[in-house]
Design a protein around this motif. Structure first.
Motif, PDB file in Angstrom:
ATOM      1  N   GLY A 163       0.852  -1.181   0.000  1.00 56.87           N
ATOM      2  CA  GLY A 163       0.000   0.000   0.000  1.00 56.87           C
ATOM      3  C   GLY A 163       0.887   1.230   0.000  1.00 56.87           C
ATOM      4  O   GLY A 163       2.091   1.163  -0.261  1.00 56.87           O
ATOM      5  N   VAL A 164       0.325   2.376   0.333  1.00 50.05           N
ATOM      6  CA  VAL A 164       1.109   3.617   0.305  1.00 50.05           C
ATOM      7  C   VAL A 164       2.343   3.549   1.198  1.00 50.05           C
ATOM      8  O   VAL A 164       3.458   3.818   0.740  1.00 50.05           O
ATOM      9  N   PRO A 165       2.213   3.196   2.496  1.00 49.87           N
ATOM     10  CA  PRO A 165       3.436   3.158   3.315  1.00 49.87           C
ATOM     11  C   PRO A 165       4.441   2.128   2.833  1.00 49.87           C
ATOM     12  O   PRO A 165       5.650   2.363   2.876  1.00 49.87           O
ATOM     13  N   ALA A 187      -1.597  -7.552  -8.057  1.00 50.76           N
ATOM     14  CA  ALA A 187      -0.692  -7.431  -9.196  1.00 50.76           C
ATOM     15  C   ALA A 187      -0.343  -5.982  -9.505  1.00 50.76           C
ATOM     16  O   ALA A 187       0.820  -5.655  -9.794  1.00 50.76           O
ATOM     17  N   SER A 188      -1.337  -5.074  -9.455  1.00 49.76           N
ATOM     18  CA  SER A 188      -1.069  -3.674  -9.794  1.00 49.76           C
ATOM     19  C   SER A 188      -0.106  -3.039  -8.799  1.00 49.76           C
ATOM     20  O   SER A 188       0.713  -2.176  -9.173  1.00 49.76           O
ATOM     21  N   ARG A 189      -0.165  -3.444  -7.552  1.00 51.30           N
ATOM     22  CA  ARG A 189       0.752  -2.893  -6.551  1.00 51.30           C
ATOM     23  C   ARG A 189       2.162  -3.433  -6.752  1.00 51.30           C
ATOM     24  O   ARG A 189       3.152  -2.706  -6.564  1.00 51.30           O
ATOM     25  N   ARG A 190       2.262  -4.693  -7.121  1.00 51.16           N
ATOM     26  CA  ARG A 190       3.579  -5.241  -7.422  1.00 51.16           C
ATOM     27  C   ARG A 190       4.190  -4.542  -8.629  1.00 51.16           C
ATOM     28  O   ARG A 190       5.385  -4.220  -8.644  1.00 51.16           O
ATOM     29  N   LEU A 313       1.465   7.567  -6.416  1.00 48.01           N
ATOM     30  CA  LEU A 313       0.677   6.734  -5.505  1.00 48.01           C
ATOM     31  C   LEU A 313      -0.768   7.211  -5.401  1.00 48.01           C
ATOM     32  O   LEU A 313      -1.628   6.492  -4.886  1.00 48.01           O
ATOM     33  N   ILE A 314      -1.050   8.420  -5.876  1.00 43.71           N
ATOM     34  CA  ILE A 314      -2.398   8.988  -5.780  1.00 43.71           C
ATOM     35  C   ILE A 314      -3.282   8.397  -6.876  1.00 43.71           C
ATOM     36  O   ILE A 314      -2.964   8.486  -8.061  1.00 43.71           O
ATOM     37  N   THR A 315      -4.389   7.787  -6.474  1.00 44.32           N
ATOM     38  CA  THR A 315      -5.281   7.155  -7.444  1.00 44.32           C
ATOM     39  C   THR A 315      -6.674   7.776  -7.503  1.00 44.32           C
ATOM     40  O   THR A 315      -7.345   7.668  -8.529  1.00 44.32           O
ATOM     41  N   HIS A 316      -7.125   8.413  -6.412  1.00 43.56           N
ATOM     42  CA  HIS A 316      -8.492   8.938  -6.382  1.00 43.56           C
ATOM     43  C   HIS A 316      -8.503  10.302  -5.680  1.00 43.56           C
ATOM     44  O   HIS A 316      -7.779  10.510  -4.707  1.00 43.56           O
ATOM     45  N   GLU A 317      -9.343  11.197  -6.191  1.00 43.25           N
ATOM     46  CA  GLU A 317      -9.495  12.517  -5.594  1.00 43.25           C
ATOM     47  C   GLU A 317     -10.983  12.830  -5.434  1.00 43.25           C
ATOM     48  O   GLU A 317     -11.786  12.622  -6.350  1.00 43.25           O
ATOM     49  N   PHE A 318     -11.337  13.321  -4.241  1.00 46.19           N
ATOM     50  CA  PHE A 318     -12.703  13.739  -3.936  1.00 46.19           C
ATOM     51  C   PHE A 318     -12.663  15.159  -3.385  1.00 46.19           C
ATOM     52  O   PHE A 318     -11.661  15.593  -2.821  1.00 46.19           O
ATOM     53  N   GLY A 319     -13.777  15.865  -3.518  1.00 48.04           N
ATOM     54  CA  GLY A 319     -13.926  17.124  -2.808  1.00 48.04           C
ATOM     55  C   GLY A 319     -14.138  16.865  -1.319  1.00 48.04           C
ATOM     56  O   GLY A 319     -14.601  15.792  -0.919  1.00 48.04           O
ATOM     57  N   LEU A 320     -13.793  17.835  -0.491  1.00 46.71           N
ATOM     58  CA  LEU A 320     -13.955  17.682   0.954  1.00 46.71           C
ATOM     59  C   LEU A 320     -15.403  17.343   1.315  1.00 46.71           C
ATOM     60  O   LEU A 320     -15.656  16.577   2.255  1.00 46.71           O
ATOM     61  N   GLU A 321     -16.360  17.893   0.576  1.00 49.74           N
ATOM     62  CA  GLU A 321     -17.765  17.638   0.867  1.00 49.74           C
ATOM     63  C   GLU A 321     -18.148  16.184   0.640  1.00 49.74           C
ATOM     64  O   GLU A 321     -19.159  15.719   1.157  1.00 49.74           O
ATOM     65  N   THR A 332     -13.830  -0.133   1.638  1.00 48.90           N
ATOM     66  CA  THR A 332     -14.156  -1.305   0.804  1.00 48.90           C
ATOM     67  C   THR A 332     -13.210  -1.370  -0.390  1.00 48.90           C
ATOM     68  O   THR A 332     -13.599  -1.792  -1.474  1.00 48.90           O
ATOM     69  N   ALA A 333     -11.964  -0.963  -0.172  1.00 50.29           N
ATOM     70  CA  ALA A 333     -11.016  -0.714  -1.251  1.00 50.29           C
ATOM     71  C   ALA A 333     -10.878  -1.902  -2.192  1.00 50.29           C
ATOM     72  O   ALA A 333     -10.662  -3.032  -1.761  1.00 50.29           O
ATOM     73  N   THR A 334     -10.992  -1.595  -3.469  1.00 47.68           N
ATOM     74  CA  THR A 334     -10.672  -2.575  -4.497  1.00 47.68           C
ATOM     75  C   THR A 334      -9.184  -2.483  -4.801  1.00 47.68           C
ATOM     76  O   THR A 334      -8.469  -1.648  -4.245  1.00 47.68           O
ATOM     77  N   THR A 335      -8.703  -3.322  -5.675  1.00 49.80           N
ATOM     78  CA  THR A 335      -7.265  -3.398  -5.909  1.00 49.80           C
ATOM     79  C   THR A 335      -6.690  -2.157  -6.557  1.00 49.80           C
ATOM     80  O   THR A 335      -5.478  -1.961  -6.543  1.00 49.80           O
ATOM     81  N   ASP A 336      -7.527  -1.289  -7.146  1.00 48.62           N
ATOM     82  CA  ASP A 336      -6.997  -0.112  -7.829  1.00 48.62           C
ATOM     83  C   ASP A 336      -6.933   1.110  -6.922  1.00 48.62           C
ATOM     84  O   ASP A 336      -6.566   2.202  -7.359  1.00 48.62           O
ATOM     85  N   VAL A 337      -7.266   0.963  -5.642  1.00 50.71           N
ATOM     86  CA  VAL A 337      -7.274   2.091  -4.712  1.00 50.71           C
ATOM     87  C   VAL A 337      -5.949   2.140  -3.958  1.00 50.71           C
ATOM     88  O   VAL A 337      -5.559   1.190  -3.283  1.00 50.71           O
ATOM     89  N   MET A 338      -5.246   3.269  -4.079  1.00 45.21           N
ATOM     90  CA  MET A 338      -4.035   3.496  -3.294  1.00 45.21           C
ATOM     91  C   MET A 338      -4.266   4.745  -2.432  1.00 45.21           C
ATOM     92  O   MET A 338      -5.044   4.702  -1.497  1.00 45.21           O
ATOM     93  N   GLN A 339      -3.607   5.837  -2.768  1.00 47.06           N
ATOM     94  CA  GLN A 339      -3.779   7.063  -1.984  1.00 47.06           C
ATOM     95  C   GLN A 339      -5.012   7.821  -2.446  1.00 47.06           C
ATOM     96  O   GLN A 339      -5.098   8.261  -3.596  1.00 47.06           O
ATOM     97  N   VAL A 340      -5.971   7.987  -1.556  1.00 51.89           N
ATOM     98  CA  VAL A 340      -7.163   8.783  -1.804  1.00 51.89           C
ATOM     99  C   VAL A 340      -6.965  10.141  -1.152  1.00 51.89           C
ATOM    100  O   VAL A 340      -6.544  10.231   0.014  1.00 51.89           O
TER     101      VAL A 340
END
Length: 346
Positions: A163-165, A187-190, A313-321, A332-340
């Protein structure tokens, strides 16, 4: 009105109002640009598994005790991966200017008030990606693992959990002169670890990880294993994978009982040393020279110079709201989720 993310109850987060306060003379107001969600410590508070929510931490005796709790819901403004822009100065604030971009720890909130002298020590270089700033604390955590590991040039280091760390730990171990074997079931993380410099990658889901690491080291095993997944079974495999009379550094925030951890096997017979790498302190032999700020500053310097890659490492971005939606995704992270990350609206 300022806004912040609140854990209303276990498994539910929402963005709520927060009172603003006037500046003292020696303070600055910082408008948050980005904050990053930790899939480790933060998620334990969101899920309700964090021991501070279920027990009370006795600071004097340094023990968790039953019968009370340290925190209760709602838990407001949790978080430790923030970067923002100075928008207001107190009358006596010096060493910092409006427009400076400052990294630090103030939780998922749209603004913060900080001492000017502290903010001035945490200004990002002009022209770098501001998102680098959200990695100051998680980067310090990763660097602390490497210091605890006492890695030497030419040694083989196995990193469990990408993961990120774990990705940061792997990069730092390589900078420290190690041959890095990166272990994960995704696999994607490897593949990402390989792109960021890992020498070998191993699919944890295929089994026989310890056997493969010993094959890659002429039967000896890794000189040191770094456990960054927070999974007891991964810790057991790290213990199996390390060489005789060698060290496993544990940075993962383990939750609950240790299912899958069999200490009567390789741990006992190979005289394995277990070291907890936790950010509240540094290696005893280094504490006269290193502290948390130096860990943070060193990591930010490495990221600013490009010696450590963090933005990939950043994969997803959301607004604060959309903080509630973001935490639900991480939970519920799927395999494509790293740093949100959360981006504060202007």
């Amino acid at each position: 009105m300022p806004r912040m993310v609140s854990f209303i109850e276990a498994g539910r987060a929402a963005t709520v109002d927060e009172d603003s306060r006037p500046l003292a003379d020696d303070e600055v107001r910082i408008r948050t640009l980005y904050s990053g969600i930790s899939a480790g410590t933060e998620l334990t508070a969101y899920r309700g598994t964090n021991p501070y929510i279920n027990k009370k931490w006795d600071e004097d005796r340094r023990l968790f005790v039953d019968g009370a709790t340290s925190f209760e819901y709602p838990v407001n403004g949790w978080g430790y991966e923030e970067v923002g822009e100075v928008v207001e100065l107190g009358s006596a604030a010096t060493g910092i200017e409006v427009g400076d971009v400052v990294w630090g720890t103030w939780g998922h909130r749209s603004e913060t008030v900080q001492k000017a002298v502290e903010a001035a020590k945490r200004v990002l270089k002009i022209g770098v990606d501001a998102r680098i700033g959200i990695f100051s604390q998680i980067g310090a955590i990763a660097l602390n693992v490497v210091l605890d590991a006492d890695i030497h040039v030419g040694e083989t280091v196995a990193v469990f959990g990408l993961g990120v760390p774990g990705q940061l730990v792997a990069q730092l171990a390589r900078l420290n002169g190690a041959r890095v074997i990166a272990v994960d079931g995704v696999a994607s993380r490897r593949e990402l670890a390989k792109q960021l410099g890992a020498d070998e990658v191993i699919d944890a889901s295929a089994g026989n990880v310890a056997e493969r690491i010993r094959d890659l080291t002429g039967g000896r095993g890794a000189d040191v294993c770094l456990e960054v997944s927070g999974n007891h079974r991964a810790l057991h495999e790290a213990i199996r994978s390390v060489a005789y009379n060698s060290r496993v550094c544990v940075a993962g925030f383990m939750q609950g009982e240790g299912a899958g951890l069999r200490l009567g096997e390789e741990f006992h017979h190979n005289r394995v040393q277990l070291v907890c790498a936790q950010i509240s302190g540094v290696h005893p032999g280094l504490q006269h020279r290193w502290d948390e700020y130096r860990l943070q500053r060193t990591f930010i310097d490495l990221a600013e110079s490009g010696r450590v890659n963090v933005t990939d490492l950043i994969t997803h971005e959301f607004g604060l709201e959309a903080g509630g939606e973001a935490f639900a995704l991480v939970d519920t992270a799927t395999t494509d989720v790293m740093q949100v990350i959360l981006k504060a609206e202007r």
